[in-house]
Design a protein around this motif. Structure first.
Motif, short mmCIF file in Angstrom:
data_model
loop_
_atom_site.label_atom_id
_atom_site.label_comp_id
_atom_site.label_asym_id
_atom_site.label_seq_id
_atom_site.Cartn_x
_atom_site.Cartn_y
_atom_site.Cartn_z
N LYS A 350 0.83 -1.20 0.00
CA LYS A 350 0.00 0.00 0.00
C LYS A 350 0.87 1.26 0.00
O LYS A 350 1.76 1.43 0.82
CB LYS A 350 -0.91 0.00 1.22
CG LYS A 350 -1.89 1.16 1.26
CD LYS A 350 -2.78 1.07 2.48
CE LYS A 350 -3.75 2.24 2.55
NZ LYS A 350 -4.62 2.18 3.76
N GLY A 351 0.61 2.14 -0.97
CA GLY A 351 1.34 3.40 -1.05
C GLY A 351 2.73 3.28 -1.63
O GLY A 351 3.50 4.25 -1.61
N LYS A 352 3.08 2.09 -2.17
CA LYS A 352 4.41 1.88 -2.72
C LYS A 352 4.33 1.61 -4.23
O LYS A 352 3.41 0.95 -4.71
CB LYS A 352 5.08 0.67 -2.05
CG LYS A 352 5.29 0.83 -0.56
CD LYS A 352 6.33 1.91 -0.29
CE LYS A 352 6.50 2.14 1.20
NZ LYS A 352 7.42 3.26 1.48
N ILE A 353 5.33 2.13 -4.94
CA ILE A 353 5.40 1.89 -6.38
C ILE A 353 6.03 0.52 -6.63
O ILE A 353 5.55 -0.27 -7.46
CB ILE A 353 6.25 2.99 -7.07
CG1 ILE A 353 5.56 4.35 -6.90
CG2 ILE A 353 6.46 2.66 -8.54
CD1 ILE A 353 6.37 5.52 -7.44
N ASP A 354 7.10 0.21 -5.89
CA ASP A 354 7.80 -1.06 -6.08
C ASP A 354 7.12 -2.19 -5.31
O ASP A 354 6.60 -1.98 -4.22
CB ASP A 354 9.26 -0.95 -5.62
CG ASP A 354 10.05 0.07 -6.42
OD1 ASP A 354 9.75 0.23 -7.62
OD2 ASP A 354 10.96 0.71 -5.84
N ALA A 355 7.13 -3.37 -5.91
CA ALA A 355 6.63 -4.57 -5.23
C ALA A 355 7.82 -5.32 -4.64
O ALA A 355 8.94 -5.24 -5.15
CB ALA A 355 5.85 -5.45 -6.20
N TYR A 356 7.57 -6.07 -3.58
CA TYR A 356 8.64 -6.82 -2.91
C TYR A 356 8.27 -8.29 -2.80
O TYR A 356 7.14 -8.61 -2.45
CB TYR A 356 8.88 -6.25 -1.50
CG TYR A 356 9.49 -4.87 -1.48
CD1 TYR A 356 10.86 -4.70 -1.39
CD2 TYR A 356 8.68 -3.75 -1.56
CE1 TYR A 356 11.43 -3.43 -1.37
CE2 TYR A 356 9.22 -2.46 -1.54
CZ TYR A 356 10.61 -2.33 -1.43
OH TYR A 356 11.15 -1.06 -1.42
N ASP A 357 9.23 -9.15 -3.15
CA ASP A 357 9.04 -10.58 -2.90
C ASP A 357 9.06 -10.81 -1.40
O ASP A 357 9.99 -10.37 -0.70
CB ASP A 357 10.17 -11.39 -3.55
CG ASP A 357 10.03 -11.48 -5.07
OD1 ASP A 357 8.92 -11.91 -5.49
OD2 ASP A 357 10.97 -11.12 -5.78
N LEU A 358 8.05 -11.54 -0.90
CA LEU A 358 7.94 -11.81 0.52
C LEU A 358 8.01 -13.29 0.79
O LEU A 358 7.53 -14.11 0.01
CB LEU A 358 6.61 -11.26 1.07
CG LEU A 358 6.38 -9.75 0.94
CD1 LEU A 358 5.04 -9.39 1.57
CD2 LEU A 358 7.51 -8.96 1.59
#
Length: 364
Positions: A350-358
């Protein structure tokens, strides 16, 4: 033998007591010497200083300071933990006053026997002690000890409230100018905290939070973490990147915190009728660290990594897990057979441009 992180921390907390007593003791001795104009002290009650007596005095003062630090941190701090500040200071002061009386009873005759170059059992030594006890020299000694003791107790309270690392950083001015550094952050949030607060009421919920944070502290220290903030029912823990990666401390910390809470589960259920569990998110990145504040100073971290870690932690419920870690951090760690790692996806935070592998980590 390699010392544990807890032992190193305790040693680091005790040593300043010795330094405080050594510096203040040396200062008092110098002031007395200067006040006499560099002449030999002609008071019969006073010990004349020479190299041997001075060495003995400063060594004894330092040892007493270290002993006070040990007693303070191991015994008295816990004994008076729930008392108000003024009650703590007065109670501890009276206990130490009795202790000092015994110390002076032992150390003064030793110093007198060294000066008189005679046995400690010689009657002249004890005549000297009797003269000293009712003299201005004794009163001066009591004032010196009281000053050193109050300084030590105030240091202990300030260190306890601010955190020793924070206090040390303020003294050294390490973060007086902002610096960039890479850190690991863990956001650990209590589960069902709203329900627990409503069930217990404000006062009992506050008491539960105190016990909860206290029970998590050993695991944090053992794994070289630093408490950055307590935010209601959430605790933010930070590591310098080297400390967090070493021996997988940041991951170990999570499971040690869980384990320590579980050991006390029966106590929580008996006292509060609830058991406080938590979920956590872990991530790392660059932050700017520095002193901030006008009316109240604190060491402050600023950077996108904090917001990102908070968002990662916020997805624990969506994935039905207690621990979420960014894959970027996992790649910096070296797991053996102790843990198993499961990739969960690459959500848009939420509120982030980049996605992160979790990923989530569990005990194998």
């Amino acid at each position: 033998m390699k010392l544990s992180a807890i032992t190193k921390r305790n040693i680091g907390r005790i040593i300043p007591f010795g330094i405080i007593w050594l510096v203040s003791g040396a200062l008092f001795l110098w002031v007395e010497h200067a006040a006499l104009g560099g002449k030999a002290n002609n008071l019969e009650s006073a010990i004349k200083l020479d190299a041997g007596v001075l060495t003995f005095a400063l060594t004894g003062i330092t040892f007493i300071g270290i002993l006070v630090g040990f007693i303070e941190l191991v015994y008295l701090n816990r004994l008076f933990e729930k008392q108000r500040f003024l009650v703590k200071i007065i109670s501890k002061f009276l206990i130490y006053a009795a202790f000092f009386f015994v110390v002076i009873l032992i150390t003064f005759p030793i110093a007198a026997s060294m000066e008189l170059k005679t046995s400690i059992l010689n009657q002249r030594v004890w005549n000297r002690y009797g003269t000293f006890f009712f003299s201005i020299t004794n009163a001066s000694t009591m004032i010196q000890l009281s000053f050193q003791l109050l300084t030590s107790l105030l240091y202990a309270e300030i260190s306890e409230n601010l955190g020793q690392n924070i206090l040390l950083n303020f003294f050294t001015g390490k973060y007086h100018k902002p610096v960039a550094e890479t850190r690991i952050f863990m956001f650990a949030d209590m589960k069902n905290s709203t329900f627990i607060a409503e069930q217990l009421g404000h006062i009992q919920y506050f008491e539960l939070l105190k016990a909860y944070y206290f029970d998590l502290s050993d695991a944090i220290v053992k794994n070289r973490g630093e408490v950055y903030q307590y935010i209601g029912d959430e605790i933010v823990i930070s590591w310098k990147i080297k400390n967090g990666i070493n021996k997988n401390n940041c991951i170990h910390c999570f499971f040690d915190m869980k384990s320590d809470l579980l050991k006390r589960k029966e106590n929580y259920l008996e006292k509060y009728k609830v058991f406080p569990d938590f979920k956590a998110g872990l991530h790392f990145g660059e932050v700017t660290t520095g002193e901030i504040g006008a009316l109240k100073k604190e060491i402050f971290f600023t950077g996108d990594v904090l917001n990102t870690t908070a968002r990662i932690q916020g997805l624990c419920n969506a994935y039905g897990v207690d621990l979420l870690v960014s894959k970027n951090l996992i790649l910096r760690l070296e797991f053996g057979d102790e843990y198993s790692v499961k990739t969960l996806g690459k959500p848009q935070l939420k509120g982030k441009i980049d996605a992160y592998d979790l990923v989530t980590v569990s005990l194998a």
